[in-house]
Write a protein that holds these residues in place. Structure first.
Motif, mmCIF file in Angstrom:
data_model
loop_
_atom_site.group_PDB
_atom_site.id
_atom_site.type_symbol
_atom_site.label_atom_id
_atom_site.label_comp_id
_atom_site.label_asym_id
_atom_site.label_seq_id
_atom_site.Cartn_x
_atom_site.Cartn_y
_atom_site.Cartn_z
ATOM 1 N N HIS A 1 1.220 -0.229 -0.890
ATOM 2 C CA HIS A 1 0.304 -1.367 -0.976
ATOM 3 C C HIS A 1 -0.524 -1.448 0.299
ATOM 4 O O HIS A 1 -0.013 -1.238 1.401
ATOM 5 C CB HIS A 1 1.077 -2.682 -1.151
ATOM 6 C CG HIS A 1 1.987 -2.696 -2.332
ATOM 7 N ND1 HIS A 1 1.524 -2.756 -3.621
ATOM 8 C CD2 HIS A 1 3.343 -2.636 -2.411
ATOM 9 C CE1 HIS A 1 2.551 -2.747 -4.457
ATOM 10 N NE2 HIS A 1 3.662 -2.674 -3.745
ATOM 11 N N GLY B 1 -1.460 -4.086 1.579
ATOM 12 C CA GLY B 1 -0.944 -5.221 2.317
ATOM 13 C C GLY B 1 0.326 -4.943 3.089
ATOM 14 O O GLY B 1 0.801 -5.804 3.818
ATOM 15 N N ALA B 2 0.890 -3.764 2.925
ATOM 16 C CA ALA B 2 2.154 -3.454 3.600
ATOM 17 C C ALA B 2 1.957 -2.454 4.731
ATOM 18 O O ALA B 2 2.847 -1.685 5.075
ATOM 19 C CB ALA B 2 3.167 -2.919 2.602
ATOM 20 N N GLY C 1 0.864 -9.612 4.790
ATOM 21 C CA GLY C 1 1.122 -8.170 4.809
ATOM 22 C C GLY C 1 2.503 -7.817 5.303
ATOM 23 O O GLY C 1 3.523 -8.206 4.722
ATOM 24 N N THR C 2 2.555 -7.099 6.412
ATOM 25 C CA THR C 2 3.846 -6.696 6.981
ATOM 26 C C THR C 2 4.531 -7.836 7.713
ATOM 27 O O THR C 2 5.709 -7.732 8.035
ATOM 28 C CB THR C 2 3.657 -5.542 7.981
ATOM 29 O OG1 THR C 2 2.826 -5.997 9.060
ATOM 30 C CG2 THR C 2 3.012 -4.336 7.308
ATOM 31 N N ASP D 1 1.568 -14.027 0.715
ATOM 32 C CA ASP D 1 0.888 -12.830 0.235
ATOM 33 C C ASP D 1 1.140 -12.694 -1.260
ATOM 34 O O ASP D 1 1.774 -13.556 -1.875
ATOM 35 C CB ASP D 1 1.349 -11.569 0.980
ATOM 36 C CG ASP D 1 0.216 -10.551 1.128
ATOM 37 O OD1 ASP D 1 -0.471 -10.277 0.121
ATOM 38 O OD2 ASP D 1 0.022 -10.035 2.241
ATOM 39 N N VAL E 1 4.045 -7.764 -2.484
ATOM 40 C CA VAL E 1 4.188 -7.503 -1.056
ATOM 41 C C VAL E 1 5.349 -8.287 -0.453
ATOM 42 O O VAL E 1 5.832 -7.968 0.629
ATOM 43 C CB VAL E 1 2.866 -7.847 -0.327
ATOM 44 C CG1 VAL E 1 2.962 -7.590 1.162
ATOM 45 C CG2 VAL E 1 1.716 -7.050 -0.918
ATOM 46 N N ASN F 1 8.877 -6.640 1.063
ATOM 47 C CA ASN F 1 8.779 -6.003 2.376
ATOM 48 C C ASN F 1 8.474 -7.030 3.460
ATOM 49 O O ASN F 1 8.981 -6.937 4.584
ATOM 50 C CB ASN F 1 7.693 -4.923 2.352
ATOM 51 C CG ASN F 1 7.707 -4.064 3.603
ATOM 52 O OD1 ASN F 1 8.682 -3.387 3.901
ATOM 53 N ND2 ASN F 1 6.613 -4.088 4.357
#
Length: 240
Positions: free
Chosen positions: A62, A64-65, A98-99, A117, A121, A124
């Motif tokens: 992704h 976003g990750a 994201g992360t 998010d 996502v 994670n």
């Protein structure tokens, strides 16, 4: 004010962008805050912010990750400008977390953080936030689903959800959800809320989004990272 003129040259004359004539944006460089690792696994990165080592697991599945440069710029700015942007005991929501790097840094700096998010996502995101905050004496962050432009009144009613800061990094790029993103930013920005948005400017649509945002909110250019083509903006609600 040469830097401000460069931004404004992309915008029509009727766009209400606010740039203080006495304060030029800061010209910065992204510092190397990631820690070289001898690990054979390339899905984990190690960073150091606010005197804490942060381990981030990325996923190539992704967009976003992945830790994008805007997240590094915003994390660095929050860490380096704590008197200007005091997050201690403040209510903070991150759009497109994201992360989770920015949310983790904000938590370490003392904020009550809600990291949001897309559903795909969140697993994670939860893993990274839990790994980096669970044994610390800080306000434990909350992770929630937020699909831009959808169910905002139901999931984040204004009567009970007021945030001091909205954080966003590299959420504007070439995708089809820019209008829902704008709707979300404007919805979450109530009187007293400060939006901090860091973004790598790549496409004409990025500047078009900035133009639309400047038509609705008071937007100030806080800093630029020229080597990375990143700009950091502050936005607030216009006074009636």
């Amino acid at each position: 004010m040469q830097q401000n003129a460069r931004i404004c040259s992309y915008l029509p004359n009727n766009t209400e962008m606010i740039f203080s004539p006495t304060e030029s944006p800061r010209i910065l460089k992204i510092l190397q805050r990631w820690i070289p690792s001898v690990s054979p696994y390339f899905d984990k990165e190690h960073y150091c912010y606010a005197d804490h080592q942060i381990t981030i697991q990325e996923s190539l599945d992704h967009f976003g990750a992945i830790v994008w440069p805007g997240a590094l710029a915003l994390s660095q700015y929050l860490e380096s400008n704590q008197q200007e942007i005091n997050l201690k005991d403040k209510e903070v929501l991150e759009i497109g977390a994201g992360t989770g790097l920015v949310s983790i840094v904000a938590s370490i700096l003392g904020a009550y953080v809600t990291a949001t998010d897309l559903p795909e996502v969140l697993e994670n995101l939860k893993l990274n936030i839990s790994r980096n905050t669970q044994n610390m004496n800080i306000h434990q962050p909350e992770v929630r689903k937020l699909v831009w432009g959808e169910d905002l009144n139901e999931d984040f009613p204004k009567s009970t959800h007021h945030y001091d800061f909205i954080l966003a990094s590299d959420v504007v790029y070439h995708h089809t959800s820019l209008d829902p993103l704008l709707t979300t930013m404007v919805y979450l920005c109530q009187p007293g809320t400060v939006l901090l948005w860091a973004n790598k400017f790549r496409f004409s649509t990025d500047f078009e989004f900035l133009e639309k945002l400047g038509n609705i909110l008071i937007v100030t250019l806080l800093a630029e990272f020229p080597e990375s083509n990143i700009k950091l903006f502050k936005a607030t609600v216009k006074e009636n």
